[in-house]
Enzyme design. Structure first.
Site, PDB file in Angstrom:
ATOM      1  N   GLU A 113       3.338 -11.458 -11.396  1.00 11.12           N
ATOM      2  CA  GLU A 113       2.861 -11.425 -10.010  1.00 11.12           C
ATOM      3  C   GLU A 113       1.398 -11.869  -9.959  1.00 11.12           C
ATOM      4  O   GLU A 113       0.962 -12.484  -8.999  1.00 11.12           O
ATOM      5  CB  GLU A 113       3.001  -9.999  -9.464  1.00 11.12           C
ATOM      6  CG  GLU A 113       2.518  -9.826  -8.048  1.00 11.12           C
ATOM      7  CD  GLU A 113       2.759  -8.421  -7.519  1.00 11.12           C
ATOM      8  OE1 GLU A 113       1.793  -7.819  -7.041  1.00 11.12           O
ATOM      9  OE2 GLU A 113       3.907  -7.931  -7.581  1.00 11.12           O
ATOM     10  N   ARG A 173       5.739 -11.938  -2.062  1.00  9.65           N
ATOM     11  CA  ARG A 173       4.548 -12.392  -2.798  1.00  9.65           C
ATOM     12  C   ARG A 173       4.299 -13.893  -2.658  1.00  9.65           C
ATOM     13  O   ARG A 173       3.852 -14.548  -3.599  1.00  9.65           O
ATOM     14  CB  ARG A 173       4.646 -11.985  -4.284  1.00  9.65           C
ATOM     15  CG  ARG A 173       4.839 -10.487  -4.509  1.00  9.65           C
ATOM     16  CD  ARG A 173       3.656  -9.681  -3.981  1.00  9.65           C
ATOM     17  NE  ARG A 173       3.904  -8.243  -4.075  1.00  9.65           N
ATOM     18  CZ  ARG A 173       4.318  -7.488  -3.061  1.00  9.65           C
ATOM     19  NH1 ARG A 173       4.520  -8.018  -1.871  1.00  9.65           N
ATOM     20  NH2 ARG A 173       4.518  -6.198  -3.219  1.00  9.65           N
ATOM     21  N   SER A 215      -0.289  -4.453 -10.318  1.00  3.66           N
ATOM     22  CA  SER A 215       1.041  -4.704 -10.889  1.00  3.66           C
ATOM     23  C   SER A 215       1.078  -6.106 -11.491  1.00  3.66           C
ATOM     24  O   SER A 215       0.795  -7.078 -10.804  1.00  3.66           O
ATOM     25  CB  SER A 215       2.121  -4.596  -9.812  1.00  3.66           C
ATOM     26  OG  SER A 215       2.158  -3.298  -9.287  1.00  3.66           O
TER      27      SER A 215
END
Length: 304
Positions: free
Chosen positions: A297, A177, A227
């Protein structure tokens, strides 16, 4: 920082209908929340994009790049900056054998269909990820065992001085990420993908299978940002949240999804404060229960 002065300067070089004043960010995020951006620019050419960056610097106004706004929480007071939206106006795709060159504004779902039509395999994992190619490479998006770094060969990036350079896969520093794009504030213009020739029917079946898994296990019918948390080492965030007794937990219009506890959904007029308060509640409860620190995230931006 004078937003009206900046607005006037921008509309001299960019068509007025592409420069929006006090634009509600809830109209540009998949969560459907967020206060107004001082100015939003939706450039249609690289020159307009460069002009927006140049004028933001000249007017001492920071700029912030968005794509589809699908991994973003904008606070309720909005953003004191120039938001530059790179979306469907940058969505050209070309094929050279097994290599695909696609502009950063194309949606992953559209790109996936174009790639499948050429019987190229390797990009199936991305077919259901909401968002643009630019957003995906910026955060090295991934799903179902695949991630962008598995298929990226390189990308043309723009820096804040208006210079464009090609970065190889290695130079892009794609990690979990993260990427050099995120670290250095570059802007992805186009991405080169290296894929393999495959069987159309097999690619179609894999894509359908992943779509079905998403549809049955994720709350795609409600606004969300996907998410919310990164995967903690050795755990799954959704399971930790569920096992902490938080499935269905609600704060205002924000709720931990009944379908997948790793998602927070907007069940009706949620504010950013509702979502952020729920995120904090989740972090605290998971830490109390399992001594695991969850990290978000999603990107959280805007004025407190």
């Amino acid at each position: 920082m004078d937003k009206l002065k900046a607005y006037k300067a921008l509309t001299k070089v960019i068509p007025q209908d592409l420069v929006l004043l006090d634009e509600p960010m809830k109209n540009h995020t998949s969560f459907k929340i967020g206060g107004p951006a001082d100015i939003m620019v939706i450039p249609e050419t690289i020159d307009q994009l460069k002009s927006a960056i140049k004028l933001s610097k000249e007017n001492q106004m920071p700029y912030f790049i968005i794509g589809n706004g699908s991994n973003l929480i904008v606070r309720d007071k909005g953003m004191r900056c120039i938001v530059i939206k790179i979306a469907e106006q940058f969505s050209k795709v070309s094929f050279q054998g097994n290599t695909v060159i696609a502009e950063a504004g194309i949606l992953l779902s559209k790109l996936s269909k174009k790639i499948m039509a050429e019987s190229l395999k390797g990009f199936e994992f991305a077919s259901g990820i909401p968002g643009t190619l630019g957003g995906a490479i910026t955060m090295n998006a991934g799903a179902y065992g695949g991630e962008m770094k598995d298929v990226v060969k390189g990308a043309h990036l723009l820096n804040d001085n208006g210079e464009v350079r090609y970065f190889t896969l290695e130079e892009l520093e794609l990690g979990y990420r993260t990427s050099i794009i995120q670290k250095q504030g570059y802007i992805a213009l186009d991405v080169e993908l290296a894929l393999e020739k495959g069987d159309y029917q097999e690619i179609l079946e894999i894509t359908r299978d992943l779509t079905e898994r998403r549809t049955t296990k994720q709350p795609l019918h409600l606004p969300s940002a996907g998410s919310v948390f990164k995967r903690p080492e050795g755990y799954f965030a959704g399971k930790l949240i569920q096992d902490s007794g938080l499935k269905g937990q609600r704060v205002g219009g924000a709720q931990v999804s009944e379908l997948h506890s790793g998602f927070i959904v907007n069940v009706g007029d949620a504010t950013a404060k509702d979502v952020l308060d729920l995120i904090q509640l989740i972090k605290d409860r998971v830490y109390e229960t399992f001594h695991v620190q969850l990290e978000t995230e999603v990107r959280i931006v805007g004025e407190e």
